[in-house]
Design a protein around this motif. Structure first.
Motif, PDB file in Angstrom:
ATOM      1  N   ILE A 130      40.685  37.189  36.731  1.00 37.58           N
ATOM      2  CA  ILE A 130      40.977  37.710  38.061  1.00 37.58           C
ATOM      3  C   ILE A 130      39.658  37.674  38.826  1.00 37.58           C
ATOM      4  O   ILE A 130      38.681  38.314  38.414  1.00 37.58           O
ATOM      5  N   GLU A 151      42.058  33.292  31.191  1.00 33.96           N
ATOM      6  CA  GLU A 151      42.656  33.821  32.419  1.00 33.96           C
ATOM      7  C   GLU A 151      41.672  34.783  33.053  1.00 33.96           C
ATOM      8  O   GLU A 151      41.130  35.667  32.385  1.00 33.96           O
ATOM      9  N   GLU A 201      46.912  31.758  41.323  1.00 31.54           N
ATOM     10  CA  GLU A 201      47.916  32.567  42.031  1.00 31.54           C
ATOM     11  C   GLU A 201      47.191  33.582  42.897  1.00 31.54           C
ATOM     12  O   GLU A 201      46.356  34.351  42.403  1.00 31.54           O
ATOM     13  N   LYS A 224      41.480  38.165  49.294  1.00 35.83           N
ATOM     14  CA  LYS A 224      42.527  38.497  48.329  1.00 35.83           C
ATOM     15  C   LYS A 224      42.121  38.046  46.922  1.00 35.83           C
ATOM     16  O   LYS A 224      41.562  36.969  46.737  1.00 35.83           O
ATOM     17  N   ASN A 225      42.438  38.909  45.933  1.00 40.49           N
ATOM     18  CA  ASN A 225      42.172  38.552  44.548  1.00 40.49           C
ATOM     19  C   ASN A 225      42.982  37.321  44.151  1.00 40.49           C
ATOM     20  O   ASN A 225      44.088  37.099  44.660  1.00 40.49           O
ATOM     21  N   VAL A 226      42.422  36.558  43.216  1.00 38.93           N
ATOM     22  CA  VAL A 226      43.093  35.346  42.734  1.00 38.93           C
ATOM     23  C   VAL A 226      43.084  35.346  41.209  1.00 38.93           C
ATOM     24  O   VAL A 226      42.050  35.616  40.582  1.00 38.93           O
ATOM     25  N   LYS A 227      44.248  35.076  40.625  1.00 34.02           N
ATOM     26  CA  LYS A 227      44.329  34.896  39.178  1.00 34.02           C
ATOM     27  C   LYS A 227      44.230  33.408  38.877  1.00 34.02           C
ATOM     28  O   LYS A 227      44.987  32.613  39.434  1.00 34.02           O
ATOM     29  N   LEU A 284      46.909  36.966  44.643  1.00 35.89           N
ATOM     30  CA  LEU A 284      47.496  38.278  44.414  1.00 35.89           C
ATOM     31  C   LEU A 284      47.500  39.107  45.707  1.00 35.89           C
ATOM     32  O   LEU A 284      46.866  38.732  46.692  1.00 35.89           O
ATOM     33  N   ASN A 285      48.193  40.226  45.675  1.00 38.48           N
ATOM     34  CA  ASN A 285      48.296  41.064  46.870  1.00 38.48           C
ATOM     35  C   ASN A 285      47.078  41.972  47.066  1.00 38.48           C
ATOM     36  O   ASN A 285      46.849  42.466  48.160  1.00 38.48           O
ATOM     37  N   GLU A 286      46.308  42.209  45.982  1.00 37.62           N
ATOM     38  CA  GLU A 286      45.170  43.111  46.090  1.00 37.62           C
ATOM     39  C   GLU A 286      44.097  42.536  47.009  1.00 37.62           C
ATOM     40  O   GLU A 286      43.731  41.371  46.905  1.00 37.62           O
ATOM     41  N   GLN A 315      37.401  37.528  42.696  1.00 44.09           N
ATOM     42  CA  GLN A 315      37.342  37.852  44.116  1.00 44.09           C
ATOM     43  C   GLN A 315      36.543  36.743  44.806  1.00 44.09           C
ATOM     44  O   GLN A 315      35.322  36.730  44.756  1.00 44.09           O
TER      45      GLN A 315
END
Length: 297
Positions: free
Chosen positions: A158, A156, A195, A142-145, A197-199, A160
């Motif tokens: 994003i 910031e 955080e 899941k991707n993470v911010k 993410l859903n992706e 993988q």
């Protein structure tokens, strides 16, 4: 040889679920007839293995089959418990239950002789929670911010996440950065918040070519007085340390020539002398001078 192959067949079926005699024959480089003899031997030894004919047939293990504890030697069983005990330090309750169950099944005590703590002083809850979140993101792709404190700015990103790595007394996250469209290594201590993410992204392996952290590594040679033995053996491999007749230490290692190196050298105060490369002497001296000018009364 046959006994080893029999165990390998069981492990293979446990992992894959089912197979065919020709497939097993090709994998273990024996004839199909030999595979059928092996199946008979396993069945005769009490392993619930069976064959089915037809379009979806093949060689199977019973669904509820598990390996008996006697498959592992006492040393191997203890190694499994030790590995689980170290993972359990991340405060995962499921690991605690697994450890208790395996200890009972193996008839071995699970003494709490090993502790691994992922946190820094005074920051235990957040650091451990951060580690668990990133572990979950790696496992589930899941991707993470993240907000990351870099050399110049807090940015910031994003990312993988691919893998968590421990190197040089610190934890790092190996990940693909979507902004840079390239692989990056992030120090966990510098990840200020994150955080999930859903992706979901496709799993990829971290490139082996990226073998250093934040810079090109060159050979650095340093001299330390005997009073710094505790730091020298903390920071350098014993094979790269030479003890001199007067008690001094000369240590050599490949390190990235960047801001981290200067900070690292400054952490020794007056107890380090740069032997090579010589141009680092001037860089370190200039940094020390700037520190003096900034802090003199």
């Amino acid at each position: 040889m046959q006994e080893s192959r029999l165990f390998q067949i069981v492990y293979y079926l446990l992992g894959k679920g089912q197979s065919t005699a020709p497939e097993l024959a090709e994998k273990f480089e024996v004839s199909v007839r030999t595979i059928y003899r092996d199946i008979d031997a396993l069945s005769g030894a009490g392993i619930p293995i069976y064959t089915e004919t037809g379009r979806n047939g093949g060689i199977h293990l019973m669904d509820d089959f598990i390996l008996d504890k006697t498959v592992f030697s006492e040393e191997e069983r203890q190694e499994i418990l030790t590995a689980l005990q170290s993972i359990n330090a991340a405060q995962n309750n499921n690991n605690s239950q697994t450890l208790e169950k395996l200890s009972a099944m193996f008839h071995l005590p699970s003494e709490n002789w090993l502790e691994v703590d992922f946190s820094r002083w005074g920051n235990k809850d957040f650091d451990n929670a951060k580690f668990q979140l990133l572990k979950s993101a790696v496992i589930h792709c899941k991707n993470v911010k993240i907000h990351y404190a870099g050399p110049e700015v807090i940015s910031e990103r994003i990312v993988q996440p691919c893998r968590l790595a421990y190197k040089a007394n610190a934890w790092y996250l190996e990940a693909f950065c979507t902004q840079k469209q390239d692989w990056r290594i992030f120090k966990l201590n510098r990840i200020l918040d994150l955080e999930i993410l859903n992706e979901i992204f496709p799993r990829r392996d971290f490139p082996k070519l990226i073998d250093n952290f934040e810079g090109e590594c060159n050979l650095i040679t340093l001299r330390f007085p005997k009073e710094m033995a505790y730091r020298v053996y903390d920071e350098f491999d014993r094979q790269h340390i030479q003890r001199q007749e007067n008690g001094d230490f000369i240590a050599s290692a490949k390190m990235p020539e960047n801001e981290w190196l200067i900070s690292f050298l400054l952490s020794f105060g007056t107890q380090v002398e740069i032997l090579s490369p010589l141009y680092l002497k001037n860089i370190l001296a200039e940094q020390a001078k700037l520190i003096y000018e900034k802090n003199k009364s």
